[in-house]
Design a protein around this motif. Structure first.
Motif, PDB file in Angstrom:
ATOM      1  N   ILE A  28       1.080  -1.172  -0.251  1.00 38.13           N
ATOM      2  CA  ILE A  28       0.024   0.098   0.036  1.00 38.13           C
ATOM      3  C   ILE A  28       0.822   1.123  -0.114  1.00 38.13           C
ATOM      4  N   LEU A  29       1.795   1.259   0.930  1.00 32.32           N
ATOM      5  CA  LEU A  29       2.819   2.462   0.878  1.00 32.32           C
ATOM      6  C   LEU A  29       3.470   2.667  -0.598  1.00 32.32           C
ATOM      7  N   SER A  30       3.855   1.483  -1.151  1.00 35.80           N
ATOM      8  CA  SER A  30       4.710   1.518  -2.392  1.00 35.80           C
ATOM      9  C   SER A  30       3.528   2.171  -3.584  1.00 35.80           C
ATOM     10  N   ASP A  31       2.186   1.646  -3.147  1.00 36.63           N
ATOM     11  CA  ASP A  31       1.172   2.259  -4.712  1.00 36.63           C
ATOM     12  C   ASP A  31       0.672   3.402  -4.050  1.00 36.63           C
ATOM     13  N   HIS A  32       0.763   4.085  -2.897  1.00 39.38           N
ATOM     14  CA  HIS A  32       0.071   5.098  -2.589  1.00 39.38           C
ATOM     15  C   HIS A  32       0.996   6.176  -1.818  1.00 39.38           C
ATOM     16  N   ILE A  40       7.770   7.073   5.794  1.00 37.26           N
ATOM     17  CA  ILE A  40       9.013   7.207   4.785  1.00 37.26           C
ATOM     18  C   ILE A  40       9.315   8.479   4.454  1.00 37.26           C
ATOM     19  N   LYS A  41      10.427   8.729   4.786  1.00 38.42           N
ATOM     20  CA  LYS A  41      10.841  10.327   4.564  1.00 38.42           C
ATOM     21  C   LYS A  41      11.655  10.421   3.453  1.00 38.42           C
ATOM     22  N   LYS A  42      12.412   9.407   3.085  1.00 41.85           N
ATOM     23  CA  LYS A  42      13.120   9.576   1.801  1.00 41.85           C
ATOM     24  C   LYS A  42      12.652   8.735   0.713  1.00 41.85           C
ATOM     25  N   GLU A  43      13.004   7.427   0.512  1.00 39.14           N
ATOM     26  CA  GLU A  43      12.459   6.955  -0.612  1.00 39.14           C
ATOM     27  C   GLU A  43      12.155   5.299  -0.229  1.00 39.14           C
ATOM     28  N   GLN A  44      11.529   4.472  -1.285  1.00 40.55           N
ATOM     29  CA  GLN A  44      11.076   3.395  -0.924  1.00 40.55           C
ATOM     30  C   GLN A  44      11.628   2.465  -1.756  1.00 40.55           C
ATOM     31  N   CYS A  51      10.636   3.482 -10.636  1.00 44.33           N
ATOM     32  CA  CYS A  51      11.856   4.375 -10.070  1.00 44.33           C
ATOM     33  C   CYS A  51      11.814   4.517  -8.798  1.00 44.33           C
ATOM     34  N   LYS A  52      13.044   5.276  -8.162  1.00 45.09           N
ATOM     35  CA  LYS A  52      12.724   5.843  -6.755  1.00 45.09           C
ATOM     36  C   LYS A  52      11.592   6.884  -6.421  1.00 45.09           C
ATOM     37  N   ILE A  53      10.903   6.601  -5.225  1.00 41.09           N
ATOM     38  CA  ILE A  53       9.883   7.609  -4.937  1.00 41.09           C
ATOM     39  C   ILE A  53      10.410   8.359  -3.752  1.00 41.09           C
ATOM     40  N   ASP A  54      10.134   9.648  -3.817  1.00 43.73           N
ATOM     41  CA  ASP A  54      10.157  10.651  -2.660  1.00 43.73           C
ATOM     42  C   ASP A  54       8.882  11.354  -2.540  1.00 43.73           C
ATOM     43  N   ILE A  66      -7.995  15.785  -2.881  1.00 41.76           N
ATOM     44  CA  ILE A  66      -7.040  14.740  -3.806  1.00 41.76           C
ATOM     45  C   ILE A  66      -5.666  15.312  -3.796  1.00 41.76           C
ATOM     46  N   THR A  67      -4.524  14.514  -3.660  1.00 40.25           N
ATOM     47  CA  THR A  67      -3.222  14.744  -3.487  1.00 40.25           C
ATOM     48  C   THR A  67      -2.669  14.266  -4.795  1.00 40.25           C
ATOM     49  N   PHE A  68      -1.834  15.191  -5.455  1.00 38.83           N
ATOM     50  CA  PHE A  68      -1.421  14.800  -6.913  1.00 38.83           C
ATOM     51  C   PHE A  68       0.100  14.856  -6.649  1.00 38.83           C
ATOM     52  N   TYR A  69       0.668  13.776  -7.196  1.00 38.36           N
ATOM     53  CA  TYR A  69       2.097  13.466  -7.486  1.00 38.36           C
ATOM     54  C   TYR A  69       2.587  13.345  -8.488  1.00 38.36           C
ATOM     55  N   THR A  70       3.901  13.888  -9.167  1.00 43.85           N
ATOM     56  CA  THR A  70       4.596  13.613 -10.069  1.00 43.85           C
ATOM     57  C   THR A  70       5.439  12.358  -9.965  1.00 43.85           C
ATOM     58  N   GLU A  71       6.213  11.759 -10.899  1.00 47.29           N
ATOM     59  CA  GLU A  71       6.988  10.744 -10.606  1.00 47.29           C
ATOM     60  C   GLU A  71       8.197  10.845 -11.525  1.00 47.29           C
ATOM     61  N   ASN A  72       9.254   9.804 -11.063  1.00 51.29           N
ATOM     62  CA  ASN A  72      10.586   9.660 -11.846  1.00 51.29           C
ATOM     63  C   ASN A  72      10.273   8.985 -13.176  1.00 51.29           C
TER      64      ASN A  72
END
Length: 247
Positions: A28-32, A40-44, A51-54, A66-72
């Motif tokens: 769940i943490l990885s997908d959301h 997790i304060k840095k990356e998973q 790719c790495k998530i921050d 709704i919270t919007f994120y970009t990605e690597n």
């Protein structure tokens, strides 16, 4: 002896349940990313080809719950910019409904009523009345006769071409419209160079030539030193840099 075996079996079942619960939470943490901010304060850990998530750095905005994120991850062939002037529906690949972006003609402040999951990962979505930005990683528009193929929450979705205004840029062209910031993932980068903003002069595969830009080029820039250099900007489909725009 029977009591011993009963105790042993119960212990094994309890351990199995705990492990399964831990694995579920990790997924769940990885997908959301929103859920992972307080954990997790840095990356998973990377999952498959992700790719790495921050989570803290990659949030673009919050809008009406709704919270919007970009990605690597760089998905598809480039980026589609959607100009939404009327209500637009988004479909799954099997043509079932995934969500909607409705236009509130009577509300100047919240012009859009976004009907999407509470956590959305896309290239850049900022729906407020000042910005109205809907950018999606996408396949080339010619990939389908009737639909645009875009990526939302790491999956392909469909948006009808008919009656929707859009423009498409290849990845190279999109990147050249952005300002660049370096991250510690870029090798041979000094701590000071992380604070500069750059424009892209040339892209050759995984390498690009960048040049720092002046403070007068954007109000967000705080540090400047004249720097021109070649960097490795991506690893496979994972970018190692940040895209910035001077809105």
């Amino acid at each position: 002896m029977k009591i011993f075996y009963a105790t042993l079996i119960c212990s094994m079942v309890l351990f199995s349940c705990k492990k399964q619960n831990k694995d579920t939470v990790t997924n769940i943490l990885s997908d959301h990313p929103k859920d992972s901010v307080t954990v997790i304060k840095k990356e998973q850990p990377k999952k498959d080809n992700e790719c790495k998530i921050d989570s803290l750095a990659m949030q673009t905005t919050e809008y009406n719950g709704i919270t919007f994120y970009t990605e690597n991850n760089l998905r598809g062939s480039g980026v589609i910019n959607l100009s939404i002037n009327k209500s637009t529906e988004i479909f799954n690949m099997d043509k079932t409904s995934y969500g909607k972006i409705l236009v509130n003609n009577n509300d100047d402040e919240n012009i859009y009523d976004v009907k999407l999951p509470k956590v959305v990962i896309a290239r850049e979505i900022i729906p407020d009345s000042e910005h109205r930005i809907f950018n999606f990683d996408a396949e080339e528009p010619e990939a389908d006769k009737d639909f645009l193929i875009v990526y939302i929450n790491k999956q392909k979705k469909l948006i009808e071409k008919k009656n929707n205004n859009y423009s498409f840029q290849s990845w190279d062209n999109y990147i050249k419209t952005a300002f660049i910031q370096l991250t510690p993932e870029v090798s041979t980068t000094s701590k000071q160079e992380l604070s500069y903003w750059y424009k892209v002069l040339e892209i050759k595969g995984d390498s690009m030539q960048i040049k720092s830009i002046l403070k007068t080029d954007c109000d967000y820039i705080e540090e400047y030193k004249n720097v021109t250099k070649w960097i490795k900007w991506k690893q496979n489909s994972c970018k190692l840099i940040k895209f910035n725009f001077c809105y």
